[in-house]
Design an enzyme around this catalytic site. Structure first.
Site, short mmCIF file in Angstrom:
data_model
loop_
_atom_site.label_atom_id
_atom_site.label_comp_id
_atom_site.label_asym_id
_atom_site.label_seq_id
_atom_site.Cartn_x
_atom_site.Cartn_y
_atom_site.Cartn_z
N HIS A 370 26.23 6.27 25.46
CA HIS A 370 24.89 5.98 24.95
C HIS A 370 24.32 4.67 25.43
CE1 HIS A 370 24.63 9.22 21.93
NE2 HIS A 370 25.95 9.09 21.89
N LYS A 561 11.92 -0.25 16.42
CA LYS A 561 13.26 0.00 16.96
C LYS A 561 14.08 -1.27 16.74
CE LYS A 561 11.11 0.79 20.90
NZ LYS A 561 11.46 1.78 21.88
N ARG A 562 15.40 -1.19 16.99
CA ARG A 562 16.19 -2.41 16.89
C ARG A 562 15.58 -3.50 17.76
NH1 ARG A 562 21.20 -2.36 13.86
NH2 ARG A 562 21.52 -4.38 14.81
N LYS A 567 14.76 -4.27 25.02
CA LYS A 567 13.64 -3.44 24.53
C LYS A 567 12.30 -4.16 24.63
CE LYS A 567 16.67 -0.92 21.29
NZ LYS A 567 16.53 0.52 21.63
N THR A 669 14.72 7.80 21.37
CA THR A 669 14.41 9.03 20.63
C THR A 669 13.15 8.84 19.80
OG1 THR A 669 16.07 8.28 19.02
CG2 THR A 669 16.71 10.05 20.52
N LYS A 673 9.55 11.20 18.93
CA LYS A 673 8.93 11.41 17.62
C LYS A 673 7.45 11.07 17.68
CE LYS A 673 13.43 10.16 15.85
NZ LYS A 673 14.30 9.02 15.48
#
Ligand code: 26V
Length: 826
Positions: A370, A561-562, A567, A669, A673
């Site tokens: 992952h 998100k984290r 990111k 993910t 959504k």
């Protein structure tokens, strides 16, 4: 309850489950309300009402749950076991109601209680936050899809008493608070003490200076107590099981000390043993390295394999059938000790020879990777194995000895390759490389989006892909449309079903039939209304829970998100500062009003990530206080991001931010959504975003920035300083931060951000992408002003989201890795 009543319930259930007579539903509810807590129903709290509703639903599914197991035992199909240290399941009530198909019944009978406040009942259920982020939420979507596809499956994990920490924001800083989600009894879980398993541990634990220490010798046992949760497939036919292990100590635990008089010492040992499943490690993406985490992984693997093997032996007497009857999926390397433990069971318990045991092990196990971040690849000190499970270490050594012989044979004299591929890292204290162990000991290694699988094969573990090309494959992630569209966005789901029927719920590809409706004006207008209503609902919720006020007439832009450097929340907030600076320079510019939502937790030890949270909050405050920006741009940090917050914010979002440095986000993910809820994506060519744009057509996406190849090849000469010195807007934005414009009361606090961006090379290339990001944001803003063109694109996005159902993903795992078939429950 007599069999005949059972049958009646089941029959009613089968008749569409639309209604239950008072004898079943309402009476169950009333009984639970009165008897479970011994309170008068008028006086019960909303929490007690929640428990009563949940209990009556559990009553409803109990027989179907038993029937599911009974059917599997009778038909003896191949079963799938999903091993994961994390299951980020969130709340269960609404989802179970939706999947059981009993909504009308709940509305008419369970909600008819005049003292009940349904919204509050739903809100009193705590989120089961048994995960950090994407990996854990994926596991939760997967077990739901497995049940919906009627595949015989069990999810195995740990029953942490404390889930992911609660995040509070104080003076802009993240504060962590314990999440004691099991403080009140959980109405969904069922414990099966008779199926408790015994786990050998070769050491004991002691408290030294407030730290848990493993002390060699004194072999003992831990008990693994199973706590089961129902996993309801859509339609309520299949009820699979999520089995979470809780650690306990045997009653005779340390009886030696007991009889020798150290009563207190024995009790302390007991408490320490039970700490094994006390808390989820909140450190996603960097390896924490603590011994307790190692014991957690060992404990989860041993308990689950003992259970799997016992179930296999109940219906099969020939060990050679193991790979035909059992598929075990390892969610990342966290359960990779399963390779050694399954070997141990086959060698020591089943008394098979090495070669046969090895073939069965490899044939049974499969591994999913992952992450591409090297620091997240697990390595455990050999010493931990010696202390906790020396037999597994012996087995790992033997696996490695044989594997190294194969490597030598295949690549004679290539010593650098052999040392790269070895299961043991020799430098800096011997460590076991868990990814290498997982790849060597399984028949399948997959990545979670095409680009990720490609990079895995060509960069991260290229030596292994060369040696075992047939083992490597891709399974692009997906999410369950039941939770993320049907339940989270009732209005949009209703509009879709009215327009194309409701087959999309279990066949998301059907959404393509919405494409012609882009030209239907009344459809577009209703679509627009659903988004507007979701934005209003979110604004109301935000105001009532945090006091923050947002305007649904602005663009809702979300990055949730984290918090992690790769990111690039920092890129987002830099762009906000660029906009703010433009407004300061010339307030007359056109700028569509926008609300920038951020939400996410930073690992408690990740200093820079926590500083980024502080920066976001401080920028938000300054913008709010400045008349030049007030009402035009706004920054909101939504505290304590979790599954329930995502369920509210995603339907209300217009713009989805997926802006990771290309080549670093394995899949994502959340991106999916947002897409199925009608947001437009601004993003880099990374993870599954690439495939989303392929499905919808790039013209319906706002892609920008360097791609993964460009990121890799420009590293050699990339100079963040060049951007700082040559791009006036970049420089102005950074100077505002560095000159304490956002930190008047705490001068210098953002220095580490300057150091990271300008002195340490800006590893995640924020400055390389900032101008292209800002340009693309501008185009996006222009399009938003053309509301009709915007809605058309949003509809196309929803229509093309079909590929990203976890049903599709699971069907691919079943066909290409597990060789598992549905086993429907009559
Ligand atoms: C590492 C560790 C290290 C020790 C403590 C606990 C812990 C927990 C998690 C991790 C690794 C996190 C990996 C992860 O969440 N990866 C994400 O997986 C998603 C599902 O495949 C994927 O969509 C995201 O892109 C990826 O970042």
């Amino acid at each position: 309850m007599s069999k005949t009543v059972d049958q009646q319930i089941l029959q009613q259930y089968e008749c569409g489950a639309a209604r239950f007579s008072d004898k079943t539903g309402h009476e169950h509810y009333q009984r639970h309300l009165l008897f479970d807590h011994v309170v008068w129903p008028d006086e019960a709290s909303q929490r007690e009402r929640f428990e009563a509703v949940a209990r009556s639903l559990r009553d409803l599914l109990a027989q179907r749950w038993l029937l599911t197991d009974q059917t599997y035992d009778r038909e003896n199909p191949k079963r799938v076991y999903y091993l994961s240290m994390e299951f980020l399941i969130g709340r269960a009530l609404t989802n179970n109601i939706v999947n059981l198909g009993v909504e009308p019944y709940v509305r008419e009978e369970l909600q008819s209680d005049p003292h009940q406040d349904w919204k509050e009942v739903v809100e009193t259920e705590p989120d089961a936050g048994l995960g950090n982020g994407g990996l854990g939420r994926l596991a939760a979507c997967f077990i739901e899809s497995l049940a919906t596809l009627q595949i015989p499956a069990v999810g195995y994990g740990l029953r942490y008493e404390y889930g992911i920490f609660r995040q509070a924001i104080e003076n802009g800083y993240q504060m962590e608070q314990p999440d004691h989600w099991l403080a009140q009894p959980d109405p969904w879980e069922v414990t099966h003490p008779r199926q408790t398993v015994q786990i050998p541990i070769a050491c004991r634990f002691e408290l030294q200076d407030g730290m848990l220490r493993a002390v060699p010798g004194h072999a003992t046992h831990l008990l693994g107590v199973p706590y089961d949760r129902p996993v309801v497939g859509y339609g309520g036919q299949t009820i699979n099981t999520l089995r979470l292990w809780g650690a306990a100590s045997p009653d005779h635990f340390n009886f030696g000390e007991f009889s020798s008089g150290d009563f207190v010492g024995a009790i302390v040992d007991r408490v320490l043993a039970e700490t094994v499943t006390r808390v989820l490690y909140p450190d996603d993406s960097t390896q924490a390295g603590q011994a307790l985490r190692f014991v957690q992984e060992y404990f989860m693997v041993c308990c689950s394999l003992a259970d799997i093997v016992a179930r296999f032996r109940r219906t099969n007497d020939d060990w050679r059938l193991l790979p035909d009857k059992v598929a075990i999926q390892l969610n990342d390397t966290h359960p990779a000790m399963a390779v050694a433990e399954l070997m141990r069971l086959l060698l020591d318990e089943a008394k098979l020879g090495w070669d046969e045991a090895w073939d069965l092990t490899v044939g049974t196990l499969a591994y999913t990777n992952h992450t591409l971040l090297p620091e997240a690849l697990e390595k455990w000190p050999v010493q931990f194995f010696e202390l906790v499970c020396p037999r597994l270490l012996e087995i790992v050594y033997e696996i490695n000895r044989r594997f190294m012989t194969d490597v030598q044979q295949r690549y004679p004299g290539d010593h650098p390759r052999a040392s790269r591929m070895s299961l043991i890292e020799e430098s800096g204290g011997r460590q076991i490389r868990m990814a290498n162990l997982a790849i060597v000991g399984s028949h399948s290694t997959n990545g979670v989006a095409q680009i990720h699988s490609d990079l895995l094969r060509t960069r991260v573990v290229a030596d292994f892909a060369e040696m075992f090309p047939e083992r490597f494959n891709n399974k692009t992630n997906g999410v369950t449309p039941r939770r993320w569209l049907l339940a989270a966005n009732r209005d949009l789901a209703g509009l879709i079903s009215e327009s194309i029927g409701d087959t999309w719920i279990t066949d998301l590809g059907e959404l393509r039939r919405l494409l012609p409706l882009t030209d239907d004006e009344s459809f577009r207008s209703r679509f627009r209304q659903t988004k507007r209503a979701a934005k209003e609902r979110f604004a109301d919720w935000l105001k009532s829970t945090t006091g923050q006020i947002v305007d649904p007439d602005t663009i809702f832009d979300s990055q949730i998100k984290r918090i992690h450097e790769y990111k690039r929340q920092l890129l987002n907030i830099l762009h906000v500062i660029v906009l703010y600076d433009r407004l300061r320079t010339d307030p007359s510019i056109t700028l569509p009003p926008r609300t920038f939502f951020f939400a996410g937790k930073a690992a408690p030890a990740y200093r820079l990530a926590k500083l980024i949270i502080k920066l976001i909050n401080n920028v938000g405050r300054v913008i709010d206080e400045d008349p030049v920006s007030r009402g035009r741009i706004k920054v909101v940090f939504v505290p304590n991001y979790n599954v329930s917050v995502a369920e509210r914010l995603i339907p209300a979002t217009d713009v989805s931010e997926q802006i990771s440095t290309a080549g670093y986000e394995a899949s994502g993910t959340g991106n999916m959504k947002f897409m199925m809820n009608g947001a437009l994506t601004i993003g880099t060519r990374d993870g599954a975003t690439i495939e989303m744009a392929e499905e919808a057509g790039e013209e319906h996406f706002f892609l920008f920035g360097l791609n993964a190849e460009q990121v890799a090849s420009s590293r050699r000469w990339y100079s963040p300083r060049w951007h700082y010195e040559n791009e006036p807007e970049t420089r102005a934005a950074l100077d505002l931060i560095f000159n304490d414009y956002f930190s008047r009361d705490e001068p210098g606090i953002f220095n580490p951000i300057r150091e990271s961006l300008l002195d340490h090379g800006d590893y995640f290339m924020h400055l390389a992408d900032l101008t292209s990001y800002a340009d693309t944001q501008q185009k996006l803003g222009t399009l938003y002003a053309d509301s009709d063109a915007w809605v058309r694109k949003a509809v196309v996005n929803v229509a093309c989201a079909g590929k990203f159902s976890s049903d599709r993903t699971i069907a691919e795992y079943a066909a290409e890795i597990w060789n598992a078939l549905p086993c429907p429950i009559r």
